[in-house]
Design an enzyme around this catalytic site. Structure first.
Site, PDB file in Angstrom:
ATOM      1  N   ASP A 195       0.825  -1.207   0.000  1.00 27.26           N
ATOM      2  CA  ASP A 195       0.000   0.000   0.000  1.00 27.26           C
ATOM      3  C   ASP A 195       0.861   1.260   0.000  1.00 27.26           C
ATOM      4  O   ASP A 195       0.570   2.215  -0.707  1.00 27.26           O
ATOM      5  CB  ASP A 195      -0.879   0.028   1.269  1.00 27.26           C
ATOM      6  CG  ASP A 195      -2.122  -0.836   1.140  1.00 27.26           C
ATOM      7  OD1 ASP A 195      -2.535  -1.123   0.001  1.00 27.26           O
ATOM      8  OD2 ASP A 195      -2.687  -1.202   2.186  1.00 27.26           O
ATOM      9  N   VAL A 196       1.890   1.230   0.823  1.00 31.81           N
ATOM     10  CA  VAL A 196       2.725   2.432   0.930  1.00 31.81           C
ATOM     11  C   VAL A 196       3.482   2.667  -0.376  1.00 31.81           C
ATOM     12  O   VAL A 196       3.581   3.796  -0.865  1.00 31.81           O
ATOM     13  CB  VAL A 196       3.699   2.314   2.122  1.00 31.81           C
ATOM     14  CG1 VAL A 196       4.647   3.493   2.167  1.00 31.81           C
ATOM     15  CG2 VAL A 196       2.918   2.215   3.431  1.00 31.81           C
TER      16      VAL A 196
END
Lengths: 403, 403
Positions: free
Chosen positions: B162-163
């Site tokens: 996600d990051v």
């Protein structure tokens, strides 16, 4: 077809993961990324994983699509050449990315003397100038205590901070290039790997949680914090990861496992409301037990088909070998991948970059260069040296071509 | 002071981690990021971690520095307002980031009808349009089998994909904006979370290793693949992570632990050359045993001071609580951090973004908005609505301000 960043030229002097992956990202977006290396290769040219005959799959994977110039930069003449390359004129050039120390011959002032509007991005370990690697940063930010069952800290084998820093490098270069295009102003940009990790821990709420709630987050095992998610073993031993974050996802799990009554009973017993993610997390162990049987009674093929039909959000557990052998998304069936001939190694599956831009066809995935493959081309095209001057540099051992 | 991306305006409709963190990154680089939310908050507005009174530290951490407009987009009139906002004129606007489905009222064609040069970035789960979350993607790419001791797969509690996707979103927006500035052309950009993970596994050499060497990488425990790195316990139980990747780092460890003779002996016994990283990895368990005693005999304070003096590359293991309480780099001693008042929650430590640009002073870290805090301001400033028109929208329940 002209690609997104076509024409933009970045010079890169780098090792390890973060800086090379930043340059590669820009190269895969269409920029001309020229990587310089010490003749014979730098510190990471032979890093593992390697092929049977010692060729680094690591180095070659991280330098796809770049050009390579091999220079002996222990010699002053080699340094002078590289400074000329870094600061060569042109509105689309004068961009430099490195994780080498920004001092001595690579000091910002030295380079900026030659080109005032240079964009110079320097990756460092920590903000004090100390060394730090992904693994020493990761131990420091506390995640190993949340990983696994918490008896002992468990490291992340995947260097996430390096990869995140690599994307930040590409982003920082583009943001600074935009500013230069609008204002004419270049600049020096510093990025500390430790700061990447610390900022991320703040952005995801970990730091605020510790400061405000003064409560240790427990080790997660294979649960997902704050919601419901866990792995389950099928009858044949294969495992799946199941996540119920959205209301639909949660209802789909309960429905496919036919546990509505048991779930309602559990809610009553515990005084919780599983429509709330936090309540699902609070009862995670009990919920997991309610679902387990359904998986244990079926082989993976049946489990996966029923999960898909029910609209459950899930993923299989696969080893990397299984991923490469069996997963169609990890093959050239996925337009992000191509099978590419890597000179010196052979043909294998290589990814492009994941962003899919409608204005452009996906660029072909280009392999890594041979070390020094573009030495003569770069010296001629960018520094304007003729073949006699280039020959002299070879004779003096200041540059080398591909062998 | 004018900041790097000042003037650039991005509209964001998002939930969870990747898309909000992409928008936040652009906001912290100085862009005007306007986030729209359903009145009362979207699916992640109450996600854990939360404060005692239920305020989400997650949501507020991921939306720092944005403006917020609260709109009922289940109503056609609300949808029309947001379409107008997304496609509002201006060379620095017409940029839209979302992980909502790009269909119906958010279909690309619908929006592009109103603004042909729109830049529209859509994050999806996988390339087929299926849902995927960090945890289901991570199980699929094999890393849980490399984590820990390998008896059972161990998940990563930290949503790295996600990051990384968030950074790619920011990067994709800037790359497309550069192209539009030069060519006038907008475009639709699709990013699949699964592709982010698959590409990264290729870029780091994992896929090539599996395909070419046909050899399973063993579970790593707390070792670092392909070199020497491990954790060690000090006499007082505190742990440190030690890495010997470069020749200097390796020599520093051997020197500080005074194990030269034992190391040379081990090299001879095993027929290895520890100047090579791969050989250090091959003998990792034996090397670890040789170093262990030195750490066990000293308390952490002595260990850390001697490691620093010797120039060893190392990091402490800290819990997140220890990090927040004791580490000066995780405090406002580090210019990346500020203590900021978050309306509705209170004052706590917040990170800006890690890139440090010499042409600009670091921007103050701005808190997350209250939900709907900028509703009236945005409707007036960008859509040109007067107070009577805005009042009517409130009365009809189509928009809401902060309560």
């Amino acid at each position: 077809m002209q690609n997104l960043l076509q024409g933009l030229r970045i010079v890169e002097g780098s090792a390890f993961i973060a800086a090379p992956s930043g340059g590669m990202t820009l190269a895969q977006l269409g920029a001309d990324v020229i990587r310089f290396d010490q003749i014979g290769g730098g510190i990471d040219y032979r890093r593992w994983p390697v092929t049977e005959d010692g060729k680094s799959l690591y180095w070659h994977s991280l330098n796809k699509g770049k050009r390579s110039i091999a220079v002996d930069f222990r010699q002053d003449a080699g340094r002078e050449l590289l400074r000329d390359l870094i600061t060569a004129p042109g509105e689309n050039s004068g961009l430099f990315v490195t994780n080498f120390p920004a001092k001595g011959w690579l000091a910002d002032a030295e380079l900026r003397n030659k080109r005032e509007d240079l964009i110079y991005l320097n990756l460092v370990g920590d903000r004090h100038g100390g060394t730090a690697l992904d693994y020493t940063v990761n131990s420091r930010v506390g995640l190993p205590f949340l990983t696994g069952d918490g008896v002992e800290p468990v490291n992340n084998p995947f260097p996430a901070w390096d990869v995140i820093a690599g994307q930040q490098i590409a982003l920082g270069v583009l943001a600074a290039e935009r500013h230069r295009r609008l204002s004419g102003e270049g600049q020096f940009i510093r990025l500390a790997l430790a700061d990447v990790a610390l900022a991320t821990m703040g952005h995801l709420g970990y730091l605020a949680e510790a400061e405000i709630n003064k409560q240790s987050r427990p080790p997660m095992g294979n649960h997902v914090f704050g919601t419901f998610g866990h792995d389950f073993a099928c009858r044949d031993g294969r495992r799946v990861m199941i996540v119920g974050v959205s209301p639909n996802q949660w209802r789909a799990i309960v429905s496919v496992t036919a546990t509505q009554q048991a779930i309602e009973q559990l809610e009553k017993e515990k005084g919780l409301d599983f429509r709330k993610e936090g309540d699902r997390f609070a009862a995670r162990e009990s919920i997991k037990k309610l679902f387990e049987t359904w998986f244990k009674e079926k082989d993976y093929t049946e489990v996966s088909s029923q999960l898909d039909t029910a609209g459950v959000c899930w993923g299989p557990y696969q080893t990397i070998e299984e991923l490469v052998e069996n997963d169609p998304d990890c093959s050239d069936d996925n337009p992000m991948f191509q099978r590419v001939q890597q000179p010196g190694i052979g043909e294998y599956l290589m990814p492009g970059q994941p962003l899919d831009f409608s204005a452009f066809a996906r660029e072909d995935v280009r392999p890594a260069p041979l070390l020094g493959e573009h030495t003569d081309e770069v010296l001629n095209e960018i520094l304007g040296l003729d073949s006699s001057a280039i020959g002299k540099l070879h004779d003096q051992g200041i540059v080398a071509g591909a062998s």
